[in-house]
Every structure is written in C-alpha cells, then in structure tokens.
Design a protein around this motif. Structure first.
Motif, short mmCIF file in Angstrom:
data_model
loop_
_atom_site.label_atom_id
_atom_site.label_comp_id
_atom_site.label_asym_id
_atom_site.label_seq_id
_atom_site.Cartn_x
_atom_site.Cartn_y
_atom_site.Cartn_z
N LEU A 22 0.85 -1.19 0.00
CA LEU A 22 0.00 0.00 0.00
C LEU A 22 0.89 1.24 0.00
CD1 LEU A 22 -2.57 -0.95 2.80
CD2 LEU A 22 -3.04 -0.79 0.35
N PRO A 23 0.38 2.35 -0.53
CA PRO A 23 1.13 3.60 -0.41
C PRO A 23 1.17 4.02 1.07
CG PRO A 23 -0.68 3.81 -2.01
CD PRO A 23 -0.84 2.50 -1.32
N VAL A 24 2.24 4.68 1.46
CA VAL A 24 2.39 5.15 2.83
C VAL A 24 1.18 6.00 3.24
CG1 VAL A 24 3.75 6.66 4.35
CG2 VAL A 24 4.90 5.02 2.86
N VAL A 25 0.72 6.87 2.36
CA VAL A 25 -0.41 7.74 2.69
C VAL A 25 -1.65 6.91 3.02
CG1 VAL A 25 -1.23 8.10 0.31
CG2 VAL A 25 -1.62 9.86 2.04
N GLU A 26 -1.85 5.79 2.38
CA GLU A 26 -3.01 4.94 2.68
C GLU A 26 -2.86 4.29 4.06
OE1 GLU A 26 -6.75 3.35 2.33
OE2 GLU A 26 -5.80 4.95 1.19
N VAL A 27 -1.66 3.88 4.42
CA VAL A 27 -1.43 3.31 5.75
C VAL A 27 -1.70 4.37 6.82
CG1 VAL A 27 0.28 2.25 7.28
CG2 VAL A 27 0.20 1.59 4.87
N VAL A 28 -1.29 5.60 6.57
CA VAL A 28 -1.54 6.69 7.51
C VAL A 28 -3.05 6.93 7.62
CG1 VAL A 28 -1.25 9.18 7.92
CG2 VAL A 28 0.70 7.78 7.19
N ARG A 29 -3.76 6.94 6.50
CA ARG A 29 -5.22 7.14 6.54
C ARG A 29 -5.89 6.05 7.36
NH1 ARG A 29 -5.18 7.97 0.52
NH2 ARG A 29 -4.96 10.20 0.27
#
Length: 93
Positions: A22-29
């Motif tokens: 997953l993209p890092v931004v998706e993990v943060v979300r």
C-alpha cells in the motif's frame, strides 16, 4: 498537510506500507481512521466531547444574543483582552 516523524518511525511506516503493498499515505489514513473510531467508542472521550460541544454552544449563543445595551451578553463594559500568538510546544517559529 505535512506529517513529520522521527527517522526510525518513518522507516518503520515505509516498511509496513511496502509489506502491505500500500502507499504510505493509505497506511496513515487507515491508522487515523482506526484511532478516531477507537476514541469514539470510549466513554471518557464521549463525555469530553459533550462538554466541549456545550462550551462551544454557549459561546456561539453569546455571540448571537446582544443585551439591551448592544453588547454581547456577559461582556464587560471596559474589558480589554490581548491575544498572544499561538505557540505549540516543541515547534520552532
């Protein structure tokens, strides 16, 4: 929005994102969503939320309800308030 993390935490986040493909931004979300959902279920958070909403409601009502002298209800006749710039602990300005 900018997110600043310590180097080790940023590296761990990147590794988790890579493993999950997953993209890092998706993990943060996902993490933020989980954090908020967990808080919503906590009774103490709900009590604090209710108290905060009541304070905000009183403040908004005071702004909308001038008294007979044209002042906002609860305002002092000669009160002066100075507002200092917001300073966040640990943040350099």
């Amino acid at each position: 929005m900018t997110l600043r993390l310590p180097k080790a935490q940023a590296e761990t986040l990147s590794a988790v994102a890579e493993i999950l493909e997953l993209p890092v931004v998706e993990v943060v979300r996902l993490a933020v969503t989980e954090f908020i959902d967990r808080r919503r279920r906590e009774p103490e958070f709900q009590q604090r939320l209710q108290a905060s909403m009541e304070r905000i409601s009183r403040a908004m009502n005071a702004l909308l309800t001038p008294d007979a002298a044209g002042r906002t209800r609860g305002a002092r006749r000669h009160a002066r308030t100075e507002v200092a710039p917001c300073r966040h602990p640990g943040r350099r300005t």
